[in-house]
Scaffold this active site. Sequence first.
Site, PDB file in Angstrom:
ATOM      1  N   HIS B  64     -16.166  -4.557  -6.655  1.00 46.85           N
ATOM      2  CA  HIS B  64     -15.152  -5.426  -7.351  1.00 46.85           C
ATOM      3  C   HIS B  64     -13.861  -5.868  -6.463  1.00 46.85           C
ATOM      4  CE1 HIS B  64     -12.432  -5.503 -11.376  1.00 46.85           C
ATOM      5  NE2 HIS B  64     -11.917  -6.524 -10.476  1.00 46.85           N
ATOM      6  N   ARG B  68     -10.704 -15.128  -3.749  1.00 46.40           N
ATOM      7  CA  ARG B  68      -9.838 -16.108  -4.161  1.00 46.40           C
ATOM      8  C   ARG B  68     -10.362 -17.273  -3.763  1.00 46.40           C
ATOM      9  NH1 ARG B  68      -7.555 -13.234  -7.645  1.00 46.40           N
ATOM     10  NH2 ARG B  68      -5.936 -11.914  -7.115  1.00 46.40           N
ATOM     11  N   ASP B 311     -10.823  -3.517  -6.426  1.00 48.07           N
ATOM     12  CA  ASP B 311     -10.066  -4.596  -7.184  1.00 48.07           C
ATOM     13  C   ASP B 311      -8.955  -5.113  -6.397  1.00 48.07           C
ATOM     14  OD1 ASP B 311      -9.212  -6.165  -9.232  1.00 48.07           O
ATOM     15  OD2 ASP B 311      -8.248  -4.808 -10.571  1.00 48.07           O
TER      16      ASP B 311
END
Lengths: 324, 442, 177
Positions: B64, B68, B311
């Site tokens: 995860h 971008r 994340d």
Amino acid sequence: MSDVVTPVLKRHLLSIDDLTREQAILILDTADELARISDAPIKKLPTLRGRTVVNLFYEDSTRTRISFEAAAKRLSADVINFSAKGSSVSKGESLKDTALTLQAMGADAVILRHSASGAAHRLAEWTKGSVINAGDGTHEHPTQALLDAFTIRKHLNKNPEQNGGVGADLTGVNVAIVGDILHSRVARSNVLLLSRLGAKVTLVAPPTLLPVGVSDWPVSISYDFNNAIGECDVVMMLRLQLERMKSAFFPSAREYSRLFGLDMERLAKGKKSPLILHPGPINRGLEISAECADSADSLILEQVTNGVSIRMAVLYLLLGGADA
Amino acid sequence: MTQRIESSGYLLSSVLSPEQELIDIRISNGVIAEIASAGSLTPGASVTIESAGMQLLPGLVDLHTHLREPGREDAETIRTGSAAAALGGFTAVHAMANTDPVADTAGVVEQVVRLGREAGYCDVYAVGAVTQGLEGLALAELGAMAHSMAQVRVFSDDGKCVSDSLVMRRALEYVKQFDGVIAQHAQDPRLTEMAQMNEGIISAKLGLTGWPAVAEEAIIARDVLLAEHVGARLHICHVSTSGSVEIIRWAKARGINVTAEVTPHHLLLTDSLAETYNPIYKVNPPLRTNEDVLALRTALADGTIDIVATDHAPHPRESKECEWSEAANGMLGLENALSVIQESMIENGLSNWKTIAERMSYAPARIGRVDASSGHGQIIKVGVPANVILIDTKIRRKVSEMKSASKSSNNPYIDRTLPGQVLYTFLRGEMIVANGELVRPL
Amino acid sequence: MKAVLSSADISRAITRISHEIIEKNRGSEDIVLLGIPTRGIHLAERIGSEIGVIVGQSIPVGTLDITLHRDDLRSKPPRALTPTKIPSGGIDGKRIVLVDDVLYSGRTIRAALDALGEIGRPALVQLAVLVDRGHRELPIRADYVGKNLPTSHEEIVKVSIHEVDGEDQVQIAGSHE
């Protein structure tokens, strides 16, 4: 010199949490003294001559802005009103850039009204001057709580020998704060301040309008206004925003008004004919009936007057000495 | 020059295996060439790494990551993000689908994988979107992405929840044909409208709109039942509450094929940090209470939560230098992940390096169905591709903003002192990180 | 520290000032005494009661806080305000006698005159001080002085009075002490 203030305030007033009990009382006492001067024919003092105070308002709030402006001007500060509407702010300038601009202009204090909780805390990180929180989102509105406490203290110490309660706190006073606690910055600041000053605070609201974490607050909770009003010395009504209805916080304005509004009939259930406070602007017929708002026990207009004295006191105590 | 050194290989002497045995290990021709007890291997033509007492782990695998690119190259690129990953000890990362354009077609996922390969810092796997444009309405071309060069096996609308029960059911069913998994961002959208932080004592005080634990738990409860019903594989992203842990524990006991991840920040940081109003601590799901943190640590230790996933969510400075409610959600995670795990799981004796190898390498590779030939998530043994890292677990260092490969600086650990540092990262035998620095600078 | 006025000296000075005030104003009519915080308040009360005894009727005594009019606010942290108490007859048309402990630069009195101007328009304003130590920076002089005390800038004059300090005494100290 014996006349140096012992509980010196922090540089900023962002939250009631910035104040100890002694500092809060100092503000009230200072306001009390300044109120006398406001009554005098000449309403201007030279105290803050040469200081620049910026009213930075991202939300419309004419009454709060005017109150701060009047306070600053009575102390001879230069006042710049910087309304977010129609300025560079509405063209996307960030709060940080605005803060740096105001600092470059030499602002000694910025009075910030903003729709985002914590905006004043952020601003304080980016500016050298003092920041006074004039309402940030649903967080706090410290000067409103101070003027409420001031109004309450004055009225509960009316005998001449009590001298308006100078030096006193609010020990033993029962205050009910009624309405939309969840979204109210006035309620948050008042809960902190009134309890710090020794008052017993009861929140009266439907469960949907109380925050989930309210259990940690130094208050009692009541869902029954009729019951709660019994022992109250003071009833503080909060403004209800009608758009809350859309998010299913309550079924209808009529039901809200019936259960949590203040009218003469409900007021009569109070054993101590409680004082009535409201931060304004009021919704007549919704959270408070016109009769109650205009009754002898209503201090709503006096709150406005006291607001100027409290804000003078805060400005004086933050800016009236050497630069920090 | 790199080539020449590589061909002669490396000798890692007297390192601690995940099982805490002192061993020598030789890397040569891209694979683990020899393993022997400490002190028994001689350098020969190999370059000896000063590694005595360092912790050896298999290269970490992140299920995860937000890189971008495409779309927000101002915040991070695949190149900078994968370099940050290598510095953090990762040899493989899964790039989330919420790019612009969204990774919901074969074209985008192939581009992501290709850019990762060109950068060469670590292997970049693409996560495909579950629904077109992450809108939660119509399924994306899951099969096309699975069968593309990118070989997508993990699908997620991360950042948004697949909240429609029927769409979720169909997605779970559909990916069974290529052994895919749906990685759910569990967040009931109605219960979290305008939500800013964990709903509780702190949010009440700060006047920030609450993000209640139940909004996560209700979706997890629904989804494990759906996964059971259709016999599909479900993965829960960034579990953040003690209630979620209980539901997952129940589902696993019932035999439901569910796996779950926790982020490093949810294992260390709590919602009290919001009291600063500094949005560096604003993340979704939000930082929770200390009680939640302790439940998550226990769950990671006992395997209820299968893996750690970062994340990693870079944001440009202006997205954080603003009011809390205006700020973007997310924090950097790749470079400090292992240090945070050491702090929150190892130092306090809750877990050990062998278990961390499982949680941060073997298990994530398994869940992501990473091809064995890549060498990711393999037990370190002779013959497997040499994806290994060396950690100095003894040092404590102050995290600094300056020492980062990421283009962004929204690092919540800045100025915090954390234990351990990844000093070497090898990807299929190539030294990517040496002495804590990129061998090939950005 | 060197004592320059004893308790008895202070009592005599107050008595003398009280007589001088009556004499100069040809009686006590329209006189209002205003003490300047902190010690001036108590000196004003003492003078007020002495005059009361002499003329056989009490005269109005109040306090005048000058903090908000000081010109040196920025040199120290903000100071707490002392209540200004104006006797019920007000000050318009009255003969005001300001009372302070020490007259030095004159800046305090300048601030007091400004503060007075906020409140009303007296017929005249006079000044009574326990000690005048010189070094005026403004064209201000006292009408009634307990003791003229030549000092250097470096010296410190310490006035103690019973109501505040537990004893009546004026001392002088060199800066190096």
